[in-house]
Design a protein around this motif. Sequence first.
Motif, PDB file in Angstrom:
ATOM      1  N   ALA A  82      -2.791   3.912  -5.515  1.00  0.00           N
ATOM      2  CA  ALA A  82      -4.084   3.358  -5.110  1.00  0.00           C
ATOM      3  C   ALA A  82      -4.180   1.914  -5.553  1.00  0.00           C
ATOM      4  N   ALA A  83      -5.094   1.152  -4.919  1.00  0.00           N
ATOM      5  CA  ALA A  83      -5.308  -0.248  -5.283  1.00  0.00           C
ATOM      6  C   ALA A  83      -6.729  -0.653  -4.943  1.00  0.00           C
ATOM      7  N   ALA A  84      -7.193  -1.697  -5.627  1.00  0.00           N
ATOM      8  CA  ALA A  84      -8.533  -2.232  -5.384  1.00  0.00           C
ATOM      9  C   ALA A  84      -8.584  -2.977  -4.057  1.00  0.00           C
ATOM     10  N   ALA A  85      -9.780  -3.120  -3.532  1.00  0.00           N
ATOM     11  CA  ALA A  85      -9.990  -3.950  -2.344  1.00  0.00           C
ATOM     12  C   ALA A  85      -9.744  -5.408  -2.697  1.00  0.00           C
ATOM     13  N   ASP A  86      -9.301  -6.186  -1.718  1.00  0.00           N
ATOM     14  CA  ASP A  86      -9.135  -7.631  -1.921  1.00  0.00           C
ATOM     15  C   ASP A  86      -9.505  -8.365  -0.640  1.00  0.00           C
ATOM     16  N   GLN A  87      -9.373  -9.700  -0.669  1.00  0.00           N
ATOM     17  CA  GLN A  87      -9.782 -10.513   0.470  1.00  0.00           C
ATOM     18  C   GLN A  87      -8.628 -11.301   1.091  1.00  0.00           C
ATOM     19  N   LEU A  88      -7.381 -10.958   0.768  1.00  0.00           N
ATOM     20  CA  LEU A  88      -6.257 -11.607   1.420  1.00  0.00           C
ATOM     21  C   LEU A  88      -6.224 -11.175   2.884  1.00  0.00           C
ATOM     22  N   LEU A  89      -5.945 -12.112   3.771  1.00  0.00           N
ATOM     23  CA  LEU A  89      -6.158 -11.863   5.204  1.00  0.00           C
ATOM     24  C   LEU A  89      -5.362 -10.688   5.741  1.00  0.00           C
ATOM     25  N   LEU A  90      -4.091 -10.577   5.316  1.00  0.00           N
ATOM     26  CA  LEU A  90      -3.243  -9.499   5.825  1.00  0.00           C
ATOM     27  C   LEU A  90      -2.854  -8.506   4.744  1.00  0.00           C
ATOM     28  N   SER A  91      -3.642  -8.421   3.703  1.00  0.00           N
ATOM     29  CA  SER A  91      -3.392  -7.400   2.687  1.00  0.00           C
ATOM     30  C   SER A  91      -3.708  -6.030   3.248  1.00  0.00           C
ATOM     31  N   THR A  92      -2.890  -5.058   2.911  1.00  0.00           N
ATOM     32  CA  THR A  92      -3.167  -3.685   3.348  1.00  0.00           C
ATOM     33  C   THR A  92      -4.442  -3.151   2.704  1.00  0.00           C
ATOM     34  N   ALA A  93      -4.908  -3.799   1.629  1.00  0.00           N
ATOM     35  CA  ALA A  93      -6.160  -3.391   0.975  1.00  0.00           C
ATOM     36  C   ALA A  93      -7.305  -4.345   1.307  1.00  0.00           C
ATOM     37  N   HIS A  94      -7.158  -5.122   2.367  1.00  0.00           N
ATOM     38  CA  HIS A  94      -8.217  -6.083   2.715  1.00  0.00           C
ATOM     39  C   HIS A  94      -9.537  -5.359   2.959  1.00  0.00           C
ATOM     40  N   GLY A  95     -10.544  -5.712   2.169  1.00  0.00           N
ATOM     41  CA  GLY A  95     -11.894  -5.242   2.413  1.00  0.00           C
ATOM     42  C   GLY A  95     -12.180  -3.799   2.080  1.00  0.00           C
ATOM     43  N   ARG A  96     -11.210  -3.070   1.500  1.00  0.00           N
ATOM     44  CA  ARG A  96     -11.481  -1.671   1.204  1.00  0.00           C
ATOM     45  C   ARG A  96     -10.580  -1.166   0.069  1.00  0.00           C
ATOM     46  N   GLU A  97     -11.134  -0.323  -0.795  1.00  0.00           N
ATOM     47  CA  GLU A  97     -10.296   0.391  -1.754  1.00  0.00           C
ATOM     48  C   GLU A  97      -9.302   1.232  -0.966  1.00  0.00           C
ATOM     49  N   SER A  98      -8.078   1.256  -1.421  1.00  0.00           N
ATOM     50  CA  SER A  98      -7.025   1.853  -0.600  1.00  0.00           C
ATOM     51  C   SER A  98      -6.180   2.851  -1.381  1.00  0.00           C
ATOM     52  N   GLY A  99      -5.822   3.903  -0.701  1.00  0.00           N
ATOM     53  CA  GLY A  99      -4.830   4.847  -1.207  1.00  0.00           C
ATOM     54  C   GLY A  99      -3.556   4.681  -0.406  1.00  0.00           C
ATOM     55  N   TYR A 100      -2.428   4.723  -1.085  1.00  0.00           N
ATOM     56  CA  TYR A 100      -1.131   4.498  -0.437  1.00  0.00           C
ATOM     57  C   TYR A 100      -0.333   5.795  -0.399  1.00  0.00           C
ATOM     58  N   VAL A 101       0.132   6.143   0.777  1.00  0.00           N
ATOM     59  CA  VAL A 101       0.949   7.338   0.959  1.00  0.00           C
ATOM     60  C   VAL A 101       2.309   6.896   1.484  1.00  0.00           C
ATOM     61  N   ALA A 102       3.344   7.182   0.721  1.00  0.00           N
ATOM     62  CA  ALA A 102       4.695   6.760   1.086  1.00  0.00           C
ATOM     63  C   ALA A 102       5.584   7.975   1.316  1.00  0.00           C
ATOM     64  N   VAL A 103       6.273   7.984   2.454  1.00  0.00           N
ATOM     65  CA  VAL A 103       7.242   9.038   2.757  1.00  0.00           C
ATOM     66  C   VAL A 103       8.639   8.430   2.727  1.00  0.00           C
ATOM     67  N   HIS A 104       9.598   9.237   2.303  1.00  0.00           N
ATOM     68  CA  HIS A 104      10.960   8.755   2.094  1.00  0.00           C
ATOM     69  C   HIS A 104      11.965   9.719   2.720  1.00  0.00           C
ATOM     70  N   ARG A 105      13.117   9.174   3.059  1.00  0.00           N
ATOM     71  CA  ARG A 105      14.285   9.979   3.418  1.00  0.00           C
ATOM     72  C   ARG A 105      15.514   9.375   2.757  1.00  0.00           C
ATOM     73  N   TYR A 106      16.467  10.219   2.421  1.00  0.00           N
ATOM     74  CA  TYR A 106      17.774   9.762   1.970  1.00  0.00           C
ATOM     75  C   TYR A 106      18.361   8.881   3.063  1.00  0.00           C
ATOM     76  N   TRP A 107      19.017   7.803   2.679  1.00  0.00           N
ATOM     77  CA  TRP A 107      19.396   6.790   3.665  1.00  0.00           C
ATOM     78  C   TRP A 107      20.364   7.309   4.716  1.00  0.00           C
ATOM     79  N   ARG A 108      21.094   8.363   4.425  1.00  0.00           N
ATOM     80  CA  ARG A 108      22.025   8.930   5.411  1.00  0.00           C
ATOM     81  C   ARG A 108      21.387  10.017   6.279  1.00  0.00           C
ATOM     82  N   ASP A 109      20.163  10.417   5.947  1.00  0.00           N
ATOM     83  CA  ASP A 109      19.485  11.434   6.743  1.00  0.00           C
ATOM     84  C   ASP A 109      18.908  10.834   8.018  1.00  0.00           C
ATOM     85  N   PRO A 110      18.852  11.592   9.101  1.00  0.00           N
ATOM     86  CA  PRO A 110      18.106  11.116  10.272  1.00  0.00           C
ATOM     87  C   PRO A 110      16.628  11.051   9.911  1.00  0.00           C
ATOM     88  N   ASP A 111      15.973   9.904  10.151  1.00  0.00           N
ATOM     89  CA  ASP A 111      14.611   9.750   9.665  1.00  0.00           C
ATOM     90  C   ASP A 111      13.583   9.474  10.752  1.00  0.00           C
TER      91      ASP A 111
END
Length: 437
Positions: free
Chosen positions: A343-372
């Motif tokens: 999670a991260a606080a809201a900010d005012q950077l123009l292209l920030s993923t948290a621009h203008g809103r408190e944000s939760g981040y969800v990241a999905v991963h695959r092993y680099w050799r797996d079809p993804d």
Amino acid sequence: MLSMTAKWRNWARTEKSRPVLEVAPRTIDQVVLAVQRARETGHTVKPIGASHSFTAIGATDGVRLNMEALRGLVDVDLERGRVTLWAGTHLWELPSILDPLGLALENMGDIDRQTITGATSTGTHGTGIGIGGLSTRIVGATLVTGTGEIIDIDEDQNAELLPAVALGLGALGVLLTVTIQCVPRFLLRAVEAPAPFEAVLENYEQLNRDADHFEFYWFPHTESTRTKTNTRLPLDAGARPLGKVSRFVDEEVVNNAMLGAVVGFERLVPVTTPSINRAIEAISSSRDYTDISHRVFVTNRRVRFREMEYALPFEAVPTALRELREMIDRKGYRISFPVEVRAAAADQLLLSTAHGRESGYVAVHRYWRDPDHEYFREAEAVLKAHDGRPHWGKMHTRDAESLRVTYPKFDDFLAVRNRLDPDRVFANPYLERVLGE
């Protein structure tokens, strides 16, 4: 300064390109000259850092600027707790620079291989609902524009450009230096423990608001998570670090050697993935230790993987995770790498993923050799449906038309781009896709 060109590949092996020329500038004048010559000859320019982005944001068939020689401390303002760094400085180099000054970064992600400008230009962040990403701590910068002009940007000079330049995707110019607002050195107490998946989601907001830094990992096909709660402490609170043997076993043996062996086996025999994930869940233990901040924030990651991460409105995260779990089960995917939630606080950077809103981040991963591609495509659909914004340095399929809808200041950023790079000297196919021509 000049070198033979070789095929470029990023760390994740998701992207490659072959520049027409590589330049390794050692001075500001050499950077300016490279930009001017490229413009005159009709070539594009792309500075490259550690190549740790999962996207093609650093790819070019034009002139590649290797910023390796422009590293280290430029200046320090101890009274205000600020340091000015050369653009090619790596995050892993910062403790040796900041510790003697009694300073630290306010927050960090769990990987420190990136350069400071590569990390900030793509929106790298750590976790903490009251703290912004790394880019929000940039209070000044020196930039070479697309016309070869050198401009200084801070609260007194060209201040209107800072919300764009602090997180500029490499689209606005070549960053020469950045000035970072630091904090006094501090300790972090880390408490790591297993917790039920549903219990974490039901208490997601409170877990974040009660902690300085909270994150968790969920291994698909299990009903449990691994939570990490970090509490900021003054130096005089006293460190209780992990022992050398304990740290080595956890980071090198378990997180790297064993993980590499496990995901390699699961790739060959994917039907074993759910049972292996549940076995890992069953032996997950708790840890409680206190150390200097960067030693808690950062973890060594040697197993190569691929990643997609989306920033959602903070309150949407529990619903999105339940939908992600349902999608994985419905599609019958076998996912060996965990889902990471921060999670991260809201900010005012123009292209920030948290621009203008408190944000939760969800990241999905695959092993680099797996079809993804199919898993990532389906996960992206789930996360996009919650007004998700993709991390600029991680895999996604969004384009300018789609992104304009979710970024209120998208066109403001493009106006800055038109001002600083009117001839698109710093363009590449990735930027054409996400920003338009």
